[in-house]
Scaffold this motif. Structure first.
Motif, PDB file in Angstrom:
ATOM      1  N   MET A   1       0.808  -1.213   0.000  1.00  0.00           N
ATOM      2  CA  MET A   1       0.000   0.000   0.000  1.00  0.00           C
ATOM      3  C   MET A   1       0.846   1.271   0.000  1.00  0.00           C
ATOM      4  O   MET A   1       0.422   2.277  -0.561  1.00  0.00           O
ATOM      5  CB  MET A   1      -0.936   0.013   1.203  1.00  0.00           C
TER       6      MET A   1
ATOM      7  N   ARG B   1       2.283   0.852  10.327  1.00  0.00           N
ATOM      8  CA  ARG B   1       3.301   1.885  10.111  1.00  0.00           C
ATOM      9  C   ARG B   1       4.726   1.358   9.930  1.00  0.00           C
ATOM     10  O   ARG B   1       5.670   2.133   9.964  1.00  0.00           O
ATOM     11  CB  ARG B   1       3.288   2.905  11.257  1.00  0.00           C
ATOM     12  N   GLU B   2       4.891   0.030   9.765  1.00  0.00           N
ATOM     13  CA  GLU B   2       6.241  -0.513   9.598  1.00  0.00           C
ATOM     14  C   GLU B   2       6.863  -0.037   8.287  1.00  0.00           C
ATOM     15  O   GLU B   2       8.069   0.182   8.207  1.00  0.00           O
ATOM     16  CB  GLU B   2       6.219  -2.052   9.620  1.00  0.00           C
TER      17      GLU B   2
ATOM     18  N   GLU C   1       6.680   2.824   6.497  1.00  0.00           N
ATOM     19  CA  GLU C   1       7.338   4.130   6.429  1.00  0.00           C
ATOM     20  C   GLU C   1       8.561   4.175   7.343  1.00  0.00           C
ATOM     21  O   GLU C   1       9.481   4.943   7.113  1.00  0.00           O
ATOM     22  CB  GLU C   1       6.368   5.277   6.739  1.00  0.00           C
ATOM     23  N   ALA C   2       8.567   3.315   8.380  1.00  0.00           N
ATOM     24  CA  ALA C   2       9.722   3.289   9.284  1.00  0.00           C
ATOM     25  C   ALA C   2      10.970   2.751   8.583  1.00  0.00           C
ATOM     26  O   ALA C   2      12.075   3.137   8.928  1.00  0.00           O
ATOM     27  CB  ALA C   2       9.403   2.458  10.520  1.00  0.00           C
ATOM     28  N   VAL C   3      10.788   1.850   7.616  1.00  0.00           N
ATOM     29  CA  VAL C   3      11.965   1.301   6.932  1.00  0.00           C
ATOM     30  C   VAL C   3      12.196   1.938   5.563  1.00  0.00           C
ATOM     31  O   VAL C   3      13.229   1.712   4.951  1.00  0.00           O
ATOM     32  CB  VAL C   3      11.870  -0.237   6.736  1.00  0.00           C
TER      33      VAL C   3
ATOM     34  N   SER D   1       5.755   9.031   3.637  1.00  0.00           N
ATOM     35  CA  SER D   1       4.783   9.031   4.730  1.00  0.00           C
ATOM     36  C   SER D   1       3.559   8.175   4.408  1.00  0.00           C
ATOM     37  O   SER D   1       3.099   8.128   3.259  1.00  0.00           O
ATOM     38  CB  SER D   1       4.346  10.470   4.998  1.00  0.00           C
ATOM     39  N   ILE D   2       3.001   7.542   5.441  1.00  0.00           N
ATOM     40  CA  ILE D   2       1.769   6.770   5.247  1.00  0.00           C
ATOM     41  C   ILE D   2       0.589   7.687   4.964  1.00  0.00           C
ATOM     42  O   ILE D   2      -0.512   7.226   4.684  1.00  0.00           O
ATOM     43  CB  ILE D   2       1.442   5.867   6.455  1.00  0.00           C
ATOM     44  N   ARG D   3       0.824   8.999   5.051  1.00  0.00           N
ATOM     45  CA  ARG D   3      -0.212   9.943   4.643  1.00  0.00           C
ATOM     46  C   ARG D   3      -0.606   9.685   3.179  1.00  0.00           C
ATOM     47  O   ARG D   3      -1.739   9.929   2.777  1.00  0.00           O
ATOM     48  CB  ARG D   3       0.345  11.357   4.808  1.00  0.00           C
TER      49      ARG D   3
ATOM     50  N   ILE E   1      -0.833   6.765   1.907  1.00  0.00           N
ATOM     51  CA  ILE E   1      -1.790   5.644   1.908  1.00  0.00           C
ATOM     52  C   ILE E   1      -3.185   6.199   2.153  1.00  0.00           C
ATOM     53  O   ILE E   1      -4.157   5.797   1.511  1.00  0.00           O
ATOM     54  CB  ILE E   1      -1.424   4.582   2.976  1.00  0.00           C
ATOM     55  N   ALA E   2      -3.281   7.154   3.086  1.00  0.00           N
ATOM     56  CA  ALA E   2      -4.581   7.778   3.357  1.00  0.00           C
ATOM     57  C   ALA E   2      -5.096   8.473   2.099  1.00  0.00           C
ATOM     58  O   ALA E   2      -6.291   8.411   1.788  1.00  0.00           O
ATOM     59  CB  ALA E   2      -4.473   8.770   4.507  1.00  0.00           C
TER      60      ALA E   2
ATOM     61  N   MET F   1      -4.390   7.655  -0.995  1.00  0.00           N
ATOM     62  CA  MET F   1      -4.830   6.608  -1.921  1.00  0.00           C
ATOM     63  C   MET F   1      -6.219   6.102  -1.518  1.00  0.00           C
ATOM     64  O   MET F   1      -7.087   5.914  -2.382  1.00  0.00           O
ATOM     65  CB  MET F   1      -3.853   5.436  -1.923  1.00  0.00           C
TER      66      MET F   1
ATOM     67  N   ILE G   1      -8.879  -2.233  -0.394  1.00  0.00           N
ATOM     68  CA  ILE G   1      -9.277  -1.011   0.292  1.00  0.00           C
ATOM     69  C   ILE G   1     -10.754  -1.086   0.694  1.00  0.00           C
ATOM     70  O   ILE G   1     -11.141  -0.588   1.751  1.00  0.00           O
ATOM     71  CB  ILE G   1      -8.969   0.225  -0.586  1.00  0.00           C
TER      72      ILE G   1
ATOM     73  N   VAL H   1      10.080  -2.040  13.855  1.00  0.00           N
ATOM     74  CA  VAL H   1      10.807  -0.804  14.126  1.00  0.00           C
ATOM     75  C   VAL H   1       9.890   0.406  14.266  1.00  0.00           C
ATOM     76  O   VAL H   1      10.301   1.445  14.760  1.00  0.00           O
ATOM     77  CB  VAL H   1      11.888  -0.524  13.050  1.00  0.00           C
ATOM     78  N   ALA H   2       8.633   0.296  13.828  1.00  0.00           N
ATOM     79  CA  ALA H   2       7.756   1.464  13.854  1.00  0.00           C
ATOM     80  C   ALA H   2       7.344   1.796  15.282  1.00  0.00           C
ATOM     81  O   ALA H   2       7.021   0.912  16.071  1.00  0.00           O
ATOM     82  CB  ALA H   2       6.510   1.188  13.024  1.00  0.00           C
TER      83      ALA H   2
ATOM     84  N   LEU I   1       5.536   9.068  10.783  1.00  0.00           N
ATOM     85  CA  LEU I   1       6.429  10.211  10.566  1.00  0.00           C
ATOM     86  C   LEU I   1       5.681  11.516  10.816  1.00  0.00           C
ATOM     87  O   LEU I   1       6.233  12.462  11.367  1.00  0.00           O
ATOM     88  CB  LEU I   1       6.963  10.182   9.138  1.00  0.00           C
TER      89      LEU I   1
ATOM     90  N   TRP J   1      -7.684   5.547  15.341  1.00  0.00           N
ATOM     91  CA  TRP J   1      -6.747   6.122  14.375  1.00  0.00           C
ATOM     92  C   TRP J   1      -6.796   5.372  13.050  1.00  0.00           C
ATOM     93  O   TRP J   1      -6.806   5.961  11.964  1.00  0.00           O
ATOM     94  CB  TRP J   1      -5.321   6.095  14.936  1.00  0.00           C
TER      95      TRP J   1
ATOM     96  N   GLN K   1      -7.575   6.724   9.216  1.00  0.00           N
ATOM     97  CA  GLN K   1      -6.570   6.567   8.157  1.00  0.00           C
ATOM     98  C   GLN K   1      -7.181   5.830   6.963  1.00  0.00           C
ATOM     99  O   GLN K   1      -6.977   6.204   5.817  1.00  0.00           O
ATOM    100  CB  GLN K   1      -5.369   5.798   8.729  1.00  0.00           C
ATOM    101  N   THR K   2      -7.961   4.786   7.244  1.00  0.00           N
ATOM    102  CA  THR K   2      -8.578   4.011   6.179  1.00  0.00           C
ATOM    103  C   THR K   2      -9.593   4.844   5.402  1.00  0.00           C
ATOM    104  O   THR K   2      -9.716   4.733   4.189  1.00  0.00           O
ATOM    105  CB  THR K   2      -9.253   2.756   6.757  1.00  0.00           C
TER     106      THR K   2
ATOM    107  N   GLY L   1      -9.308   7.790   4.874  1.00  0.00           N
ATOM    108  CA  GLY L   1      -8.557   8.841   4.194  1.00  0.00           C
ATOM    109  C   GLY L   1      -8.537  10.149   4.957  1.00  0.00           C
ATOM    110  O   GLY L   1      -8.139  11.175   4.426  1.00  0.00           O
ATOM    111  N   LEU L   2      -8.993  10.128   6.220  1.00  0.00           N
ATOM    112  CA  LEU L   2      -9.034  11.351   7.011  1.00  0.00           C
ATOM    113  C   LEU L   2      -7.686  11.577   7.688  1.00  0.00           C
ATOM    114  O   LEU L   2      -7.514  11.303   8.866  1.00  0.00           O
ATOM    115  CB  LEU L   2     -10.162  11.284   8.038  1.00  0.00           C
ATOM    116  N   SER L   3      -6.756  12.013   6.914  1.00  0.00           N
ATOM    117  CA  SER L   3      -5.429  12.281   7.447  1.00  0.00           C
ATOM    118  C   SER L   3      -4.988  13.628   6.898  1.00  0.00           C
ATOM    119  O   SER L   3      -4.873  13.805   5.703  1.00  0.00           O
ATOM    120  CB  SER L   3      -4.465  11.177   6.997  1.00  0.00           C
TER     121      SER L   3
END
Lengths: 251, 226
Positions: A178, A221-222, A224-226, A232-234, A236-237, A239, B11, B98-99, B103, B181, B185-186, B188-190
């Protein structure tokens, strides 16, 4: 010159059909100024001299912009350094005596071709489904004919920074693509040139993504961390938004 | 048909989870508001229950809708869980998460939800389902000749039952902590303008819920008369 010694456990697999397994190698006198790929080159030189098969791994530009290299180093895509590809990771980040487990990026959609080399053409097919603009522009127009505000251009560029390395898929607990698809859809949906095919593009690219057998995003969120480009996962939002509006309001 | 095509896409399935989750969250809010009458005493709670049950038609429709929502949320969730497991047939020898935060949230020094909550969504979801079954059998299908307020107070006063409720509410709080959250996000409200607000809400709402709902068994187990 400072050097370190490492124990490497590397995934070896002859071809897509052969079962693979880990091989352990000890590599001595690795210069800390080497990149991770140069360290693998050194290993391969030694293996060749010993008459063994070198470890196959993908690489091209070795400066973090082509998207060819990539492997899991101790469970993290592109290794422990954030916002870098494997070729930009330097051996000074490791200590002498460390054991590194090196595995290929794994996903149903990324079959292992050999050792650390995987087939990422699934990502290409997503792009082929709509990650382009197909308007007949005639002769090349003057560069500033279409005015784009600087913040919009920046935002689109953040998404366009994707090099298609597949680390997002590799690190996603669900093997979802995604972030990749989101970045591609975002990039063109933000720019005026992408508007005419905006809805068709969202529908076609998501459909292509689903067809390749990737998993579904669960917002962990894994990715965007790598991501070596810190995408940014923004996106994905965005999309999700694009796909929703295309599904409900598309022609 | 476009709607079927939408719902069967990746989606679309996420959207189903988000919308059903949001509606279940709204139900939870109204349910808790009703239950909070217990803080005013058993009589207030009993009259709330009787008032609610006097609208049988409304209640039946509501129950059918709720059952449908649960079925959609659970079956889609399990299907996604199964599909996602299939997406990586060969597991990694070493797999490290790691997350910590996105960001976007990191820029504000906050985070939307704990990685642990995100990771355990299917499991907390199934725990909540088993809790709901116990909950319905204890109260909705409880003894009919006793006032419901009495059944609730008697059951929750027993430490085993009370602690089970507090545990389940904690699990539920964790589930909606990531859920709030995740659903935004799903959908699209970001947007940078709402990052901080949303990140605060993902913590404040579940904690508020936990205090209001968990307070009842806690007080009863401690021997306070309601």
């Amino acid at each position: 010159m400072q050097t370190i010694d490492l124990t490497l456990q590397i995934w070896r697999q002859k071809n897509s059909d052969a079962p693979g397994d880990f091989e352990t190698y000890t590599l001595k006198n690795i210069s800390t100024a080497m990149s991770f790929l140069e360290m693998l080159d050194l290993l391969n030189e030694n293996l060749t001299l010993q008459g063994q098969e070198p470890v196959a791994f993908d690489h091209d530009c070795r400066e973090g912009i082509c998207g060819m290299c990539g492997a899991m180093v101790n469970g993290i895509a592109h290794g422990p350094q954030s916002e870098t590809t494997l070729c930009q990771l330097h051996m000074r980040h490791f200590n002498s005596g460390d054991t590194l487990v090196i595995e290929p990026f794994r996903s149903r959609a990324f079959p292992v071709k050999r050792d650390l080399v995987i087939d990422r053409s699934a990502l290409d097919r997503i792009i082929q489904a709509g990650g382009y603009i197909s308007i007949n522009t005639g002769g090349a127009p003057e560069a500033n004919t279409i005015a784009i505000p600087s913040p919009t251009a920046e935002l689109a560029m953040d998404a366009a920074a994707c090099i298609g390395c597949g680390a997002c898929v590799a690190s996603c607990p669900n093997g979802a693509a995604m972030l990749f698809t989101g970045a591609r859809i975002s990039q063109l949906s933000l720019l005026p040139q992408g508007q005419p095919e905006r809805k068709e593009r969202a529908l076609a690219m998501v459909m292509a993504m689903d067809k390749e057998g990737f998993g579904n995003c669960s917002n962990e969120r894994e990715c965007e961390a790598v991501c070596p480009k810190a995408i940014s996962i923004r996106h994905i939002a965005r999309m999700n938004r694009e796909y929703l509006s295309a599904s409900f309001l598309g022609e | 048909m476009w709607f079927v095509r939408f719902l069967t896409s990746s989606i679309g399935k996420k959207w189903l989870m988000a919308v059903s989750g949001l509606l279940l969250l709204l139900f939870l809010g109204s349910h808790i508001a009703g239950i909070a009458t217990l803080y005013l005493g058993s009589t207030a709670f009993q009259s709330y229950a009787e008032q609610l049950h006097s609208h049988m038609l409304f209640l039946s429709l509501f129950r059918i809708g709720l059952l449908l929502l649960f079925m959609i949320h659970i079956s889609t969730g399990l299907f996604l869980f199964y599909q996602n497991r299939k997406a990586r047939p060969n597991p990694y020898r070493i797999s490290v998460r790691v997350a910590t935060h996105s960001l976007a949230a990191h820029a504000h020094g906050i985070r939307e939800s704990l990685p642990l909550a995100a990771r355990t969504m299917p499991y907390t979801g199934l725990l909540i389902l088993s809790f709901i079954i116990i909950h319905i059998f204890g109260f909705s299908f409880g003894p009919q000749d006793v006032p419901v307020a009495k059944t609730v107070v008697t059951l929750l006063r027993s430490p085993a039952y009370g602690l089970l409720y507090i545990f389940s509410f904690t699990v539920l709080a964790m589930h909606i902590h990531h859920g709030i959250w995740s659903l935004l996000q799903t959908l699209g409200l970001s947007h940078p303008r709402f990052t901080v607000f949303i990140a605060r809400m993902t913590t404040i709402l579940p904690i508020f819920f936990l205090i209001v709902a968990g307070g009842i068994p806690l007080l009863l187990v401690c021997g306070v008369d309601l």
